[in-house]
Design a protein around this motif. Sequence first.
Motif, short mmCIF file in Angstrom:
data_model
loop_
_atom_site.label_atom_id
_atom_site.label_comp_id
_atom_site.label_asym_id
_atom_site.label_seq_id
_atom_site.Cartn_x
_atom_site.Cartn_y
_atom_site.Cartn_z
N GLY A 70 4.67 20.59 -12.97
CA GLY A 70 4.91 20.81 -14.45
C GLY A 70 3.74 21.88 -14.71
N GLY A 71 2.61 21.71 -14.45
CA GLY A 71 1.38 22.35 -14.72
C GLY A 71 1.77 23.99 -14.51
N LEU A 72 2.22 24.01 -13.08
CA LEU A 72 2.61 25.36 -12.71
C LEU A 72 3.67 26.11 -13.51
CD1 LEU A 72 2.48 27.47 -10.57
CD2 LEU A 72 4.22 26.40 -9.16
N GLY A 120 0.95 -0.99 0.15
CA GLY A 120 0.15 -0.01 0.15
C GLY A 120 0.85 1.23 -0.12
N THR A 121 2.08 1.23 0.79
CA THR A 121 2.77 2.33 0.82
C THR A 121 3.38 2.50 -0.54
OG1 THR A 121 3.17 1.96 3.19
CG2 THR A 121 4.80 3.45 1.95
N PHE A 122 3.80 1.57 -1.17
CA PHE A 122 4.40 1.81 -2.47
C PHE A 122 3.56 2.58 -3.48
CE2 PHE A 122 5.13 -0.14 -6.72
CZ PHE A 122 6.54 0.16 -7.16
N PHE A 123 2.10 1.95 -3.71
CA PHE A 123 1.55 2.85 -4.62
C PHE A 123 1.18 4.07 -4.05
CE2 PHE A 123 0.56 -1.64 -5.51
CZ PHE A 123 0.65 -1.73 -6.89
N LEU A 124 1.13 4.37 -2.91
CA LEU A 124 0.85 5.76 -2.30
C LEU A 124 2.02 6.81 -2.66
CD1 LEU A 124 -0.84 7.82 -0.67
CD2 LEU A 124 0.55 6.82 1.42
N LEU A 125 3.27 6.18 -2.59
CA LEU A 125 4.40 6.79 -2.98
C LEU A 125 4.33 7.14 -4.43
CD1 LEU A 125 7.29 5.00 -1.05
CD2 LEU A 125 6.31 7.22 -0.69
N VAL A 126 3.97 6.32 -5.35
CA VAL A 126 4.11 6.31 -6.93
C VAL A 126 2.81 7.41 -7.18
CG1 VAL A 126 3.39 5.23 -9.02
CG2 VAL A 126 4.99 4.26 -7.42
N ALA A 127 1.48 7.28 -6.56
CA ALA A 127 0.46 8.20 -6.93
C ALA A 127 0.93 9.60 -6.50
CB ALA A 127 -0.69 7.62 -6.09
N GLY A 128 1.51 9.72 -5.12
CA GLY A 128 1.78 11.01 -4.73
C GLY A 128 2.93 11.84 -5.63
N GLY A 129 3.97 10.83 -6.29
CA GLY A 129 4.95 11.41 -6.95
C GLY A 129 4.47 11.95 -8.17
N ILE A 130 3.27 11.20 -8.67
CA ILE A 130 2.72 11.55 -10.29
C ILE A 130 1.93 12.91 -9.76
CG2 ILE A 130 0.75 11.03 -11.74
CD1 ILE A 130 1.55 7.87 -11.55
N ALA A 131 1.29 12.97 -8.84
CA ALA A 131 0.32 14.10 -8.48
C ALA A 131 1.21 15.37 -8.33
CB ALA A 131 -0.34 13.92 -7.13
N GLY A 180 10.21 11.12 -5.19
CA GLY A 180 10.93 12.33 -5.79
C GLY A 180 11.20 11.98 -7.18
N VAL A 181 11.63 10.54 -7.64
CA VAL A 181 11.79 10.31 -8.90
C VAL A 181 10.56 10.32 -9.91
CG1 VAL A 181 12.60 7.99 -10.06
CG2 VAL A 181 13.82 8.58 -7.88
N ILE A 182 9.62 9.67 -9.19
CA ILE A 182 8.55 9.69 -10.15
C ILE A 182 7.85 11.14 -10.34
CG2 ILE A 182 6.12 8.96 -10.12
CD1 ILE A 182 7.89 6.71 -10.69
N ALA A 183 8.05 11.99 -9.27
CA ALA A 183 7.86 13.25 -9.41
C ALA A 183 8.58 13.92 -10.66
CB ALA A 183 7.86 14.17 -8.28
N VAL A 184 9.69 13.74 -10.75
CA VAL A 184 10.42 14.60 -11.69
C VAL A 184 10.28 13.98 -13.10
CG1 VAL A 184 13.09 14.79 -12.46
CG2 VAL A 184 12.52 14.77 -9.91
N VAL A 185 10.04 12.62 -13.01
CA VAL A 185 9.62 12.04 -14.55
C VAL A 185 8.49 12.61 -14.93
CG1 VAL A 185 9.20 10.06 -15.66
CG2 VAL A 185 11.16 9.96 -14.03
N THR A 186 7.63 12.77 -14.06
CA THR A 186 6.14 13.29 -14.57
C THR A 186 6.20 14.73 -14.99
OG1 THR A 186 4.90 11.80 -12.86
CG2 THR A 186 3.69 13.57 -13.88
N ALA A 187 6.92 15.41 -14.09
CA ALA A 187 7.34 16.97 -14.35
C ALA A 187 7.86 17.24 -15.74
CB ALA A 187 7.88 17.71 -13.08
N ILE A 212 12.42 17.88 -4.68
CA ILE A 212 12.37 18.10 -3.21
C ILE A 212 11.06 18.44 -2.64
CG2 ILE A 212 13.00 20.29 -1.84
CD1 ILE A 212 15.34 20.79 -3.54
N ALA A 213 10.19 18.82 -3.48
CA ALA A 213 8.77 19.02 -2.92
C ALA A 213 8.13 17.37 -2.70
CB ALA A 213 7.92 19.67 -3.99
N ALA A 214 8.43 16.79 -3.73
CA ALA A 214 7.84 15.31 -3.24
C ALA A 214 8.61 14.73 -2.16
CB ALA A 214 8.27 14.28 -4.69
N GLU A 215 10.00 14.71 -1.83
CA GLU A 215 10.39 14.07 -0.85
C GLU A 215 10.11 14.70 0.52
OE1 GLU A 215 12.61 11.31 -0.94
OE2 GLU A 215 12.34 11.21 -3.08
N ARG A 216 9.79 16.26 0.41
CA ARG A 216 9.32 16.61 1.52
C ARG A 216 7.79 16.27 2.00
NH1 ARG A 216 12.92 19.98 4.76
NH2 ARG A 216 14.11 20.91 3.45
#
Length: 527
Positions: A200-202, A183-194, A238-245, A229-233
């Motif tokens: 990216g939208g900003l 459950g934590t794994f999928f939460l980390l991925v979904a949160g990174g995407i968001a 953070g990896v998924i967040a950078v890729v999505t952005a 940094i925002a994702a890790e905070r």
Amino acid sequence: MHPAANFELIIGMFLVVVGLHYLARRVSLPPAAALIVGGCAVAFVPGVQGIAIDPELVLVLFLPPLLMDGAWFTAIAPFRRHMAGILSLAVGAVFFTTAVVAIVTKVLMPQLPWAACVALGAILSPPDAVSARAVLQRVRLPRRLTTLLEGESLLNDAAGLVLFRFAVAAVLTGGFHLGAATGTFFLLVAGGIAVGAAIGGLWVALLRRLGDDTLMIAATVLVCWSAYIAAERLHVSGVIAVVTAGLTCGWFQHVVFDARVRIRALAFWQVLVFLLEAAVFLLIGLSFRGLLDRVGGLGMVVDTMARPVLLIVAAVIVARFLWIFGVDAGLTILRRIGWTRRQPLGPRAAVVMSWAGMRGVVTLAVALSLPEAMPARDLMLVTAFAVILVTVLVQGTSLGWIIRRMKPAEDGSTRPPLDLHAAETMLFRAQLAVVEREAVAADGTVIHPQLLRRYRTRATVADAFDGTAEERDVAIASHFDVIIAAVTAGRAELVRLHRAGRIDDETLHDLEHDLDLEELAAAAAKG
């Protein structure tokens, strides 16, 4: 070390980078291999101190921009088309390799707890985005294989880092719950995407309002670190967040950048990525001395660690072969019984994919972040470094030869509906329609005859050509070779006039800029 001395060390390191890159090109050696070997050599120069790498600083400094660079230029349509294959490598292969390494480590060292064995597997399992980029830039692969490898390198770090954190927590606390971990794994991925999509939208909204080239380029460079940094905070990936952005920015950059900003931003970004990517491999080599000093020297490594380290390195390589060939065999069976239409890779392409599993900065940084209380920590560090050396120096340098021997076939289903020539013809016709409308006044008078002739010629020359595609390519290359030669002659004449005092600096720069744009356009059209 004094701050000024640190700065001098950094400048010296980048000078070494330039020299090693030049040497690598002269001897046809992959730059990544030359930098690692050069770093190892420099580390043992008398008077040079061993480099102590802060793993968290390495991850936050190097990983975001290099992931961003890969995501920025990722083609979205092939990425989505091959998402199942990418996830098979980025998640399935990572989990499978982790399991294989954990089992082999447990057999070799029964005294180690299972969680420590899994932690070592998680360190070694994800191929590195930086290493993959460094190798893929020098080889030619079918489009499908390139998409799979690039997509894997963008996403697999997230799976490996999550596995590592759970394993380390299990070692330190003695507890592990599979359901909670999943459950934590999928939460980390979904949160990174968001987070990545929001950043990216900003960025898109901000760039539409800045209106200044320098500010736009600066904002673009800061996106990767902002997302990470925002994702890790927020305690998501953070990896998924950078890729999505990166995917978001790469998709919208065509509409928020004009030509001038795009040329400047690309030039700046290429230099930045070059320096960071080269520094990564050089730091890996420079850290070798510090690692040996920590574990008691090279003799201690050979006497006490050689056998388990070599067997674990072999397990890492073999596990990737087993996974890729196993998945491909399963896909072949499912296709034959009609359960899927997906095309298997085939043995030749599977060999290439299996051999293209280079490790790099993430493996080293994660290994260095192991807590002091981790059992067999020194062995894990040596093994991580050995895997990097073997995969980059052996697999990375021989991948081109493997590709030439295997000759993997292009998958026809991945080809776009239009080839380059057809798309270019449609582009010219769209331009001609606008010119025909704007070049004629209301009374029918032609007010831009030269533009009209030029765009009519561009739009009709392709249809008028009677030769084969190969002959057409030769004729096009010859055409633009003449243009490039003319630009070169014009630039030489400008310099001559300037040196003779017949034109001023402003005239030189303005006309030189025009020639630069003309040369870029001709080189792009030719290529």
